[in-house]
Enzyme design. Structure first.
Site, mmCIF file in Angstrom:
data_model
loop_
_atom_site.group_PDB
_atom_site.id
_atom_site.type_symbol
_atom_site.label_atom_id
_atom_site.label_comp_id
_atom_site.label_asym_id
_atom_site.label_seq_id
_atom_site.Cartn_x
_atom_site.Cartn_y
_atom_site.Cartn_z
ATOM 1 N N LYS A 1 -25.942 93.366 14.702
ATOM 2 C CA LYS A 1 -26.624 93.768 13.470
ATOM 3 C C LYS A 1 -27.942 94.436 13.856
ATOM 4 O O LYS A 1 -28.718 93.895 14.640
ATOM 5 C CB LYS A 1 -26.885 92.548 12.594
ATOM 6 C CG LYS A 1 -27.671 92.841 11.311
ATOM 7 C CD LYS A 1 -27.823 91.570 10.483
ATOM 8 C CE LYS A 1 -28.655 91.780 9.225
ATOM 9 N NZ LYS A 1 -28.750 90.550 8.404
ATOM 10 N N SER A 2 -28.178 95.617 13.313
ATOM 11 C CA SER A 2 -29.391 96.348 13.649
ATOM 12 C C SER A 2 -29.888 97.085 12.414
ATOM 13 O O SER A 2 -29.347 96.921 11.320
ATOM 14 C CB SER A 2 -29.135 97.317 14.807
ATOM 15 O OG SER A 2 -30.342 97.835 15.309
#
Length: 293
Positions: free
Chosen positions: A203-204
């Site tokens: 997740k970014s």
């Protein structure tokens, strides 16, 4: 010691050539065991290969922030429209009915709060408890470049190693400290490190310049964080640009549960993620659903 004196930024990311998925729907996950691949296939829609994760784990360090004062009233009505629910084990056991069959990605790090250093976390869920609760993945922060970089990376490694024994994937969440740059160079570094140590997906954050390079250089799927609350159209535009540039989905919280109409918003986001409808069309759908409510 590794030589760090002559590191050159990447240049050729092969943007026109998608990574070979080796016969599986999810990139970078073809060579795992059946159970882990089955869990990943529940997280990512097998038809689109993408996911809409509803994140409401914020309370583990923020407390009852706006939109999460009452999970039973604010979040449960959204569950049917999400592909995945991301929450803590406390909320799962105390509020989410066992009859809800959506895949669960469990927040597995903790030990911090908004009153102290956010980066100072530890693994907060034992693998046996995760198995008892039937989760599809475990998630923890990775704080590359912070004072607690090593500790956060070790947390991820521990989750990967224990999860791997039981076929439970790990989601590495790229945390950003107060003094860290939110740019393609930083997120490219953080996401690649997460993948290199074995995270099954990452997740970014979406960035305007270079996000396609971040996705291309990460050999496992990236889902974007929603981040701070944006006007609904802007949030939809961000989701569209991220998917168009290579993201495999979203893990949104505030931009859904703090929207004027959260139920309408999550459906509009889903249209973008799975059908790649244009932001204007998704926003029109949002307005229609909001007005019909």
């Amino acid at each position: 010691m590794a030589d760090v004196d002559d590191i050159k930024d990447g240049k050729d990311f092969g943007l026109g050539t998608p990574q070979d998925k080796q016969g599986f729907i999810i990139k970078g996950n073809a060579n795992y065991d059946w159970g882990l691949k089955n869990r990943m296939s529940r997280i990512f829609n097998p038809k689109s290969g993408r996911t809409v994760m509803l994140a409401f784990d914020h309370g583990y360090f923020q407390g009852p922030t706006r939109g999460l004062e009452r999970i039973d009233l604010n979040i449960l009505p959204l569950a049917e429209h999400a592909d995945v629910l991301m929450c803590t084990r406390g909320i799962l056991r105390s509020v989410i009915p066992p009859t809800v069959t959506k895949p669960i990605v469990m927040r597995a790090s903790g030990g911090n709060s908004i009153l102290r250093e956010l980066e100072n976390e530890t693994v907060a869920v034992d693998i046996e408890d995760a198995i008892r609760m039937g989760v599809c993945a475990m998630a923890a922060q990775i704080y590359v470049g912070s004072d607690y970089e090593h500790k956060s990376i070790k947390n991820i490694i521990d989750l990967i190693d224990t999860g791997q024994r039981y076929g439970i994937p790990t989601l590495a969440v790229t945390g950003v400290g107060k003094d860290m740059a939110r740019d393609a160079r930083y997120f490219g570094l953080a996401t690649r490190i997460a993948a290199e140590i074995g995270a099954h997906y990452v997740k970014s954050y979406y960035v305007e310049d270079g996000f396609d390079r971040i996705c291309a250089a990460c050999p496992v799927p990236i889902v974007i964080a929603g981040g701070k609350k944006l006007p609904e159209l802007e949030a939809l535009e961000m989701a569209y640009k991220a998917i168009d540039q290579g993201a495999a989905g979203v893990d949104m919280g505030r931009n859904i549960f703090q929207a004027d109409d959260p139920v309408a918003m999550i459906q509009a986001v889903g249209k973008i993620v799975h059908e790649m409808v244009k932001p204007a069309e998704a926003f029109e759908l949002y307005g229609d659903l909001k007005n019909a409510a």
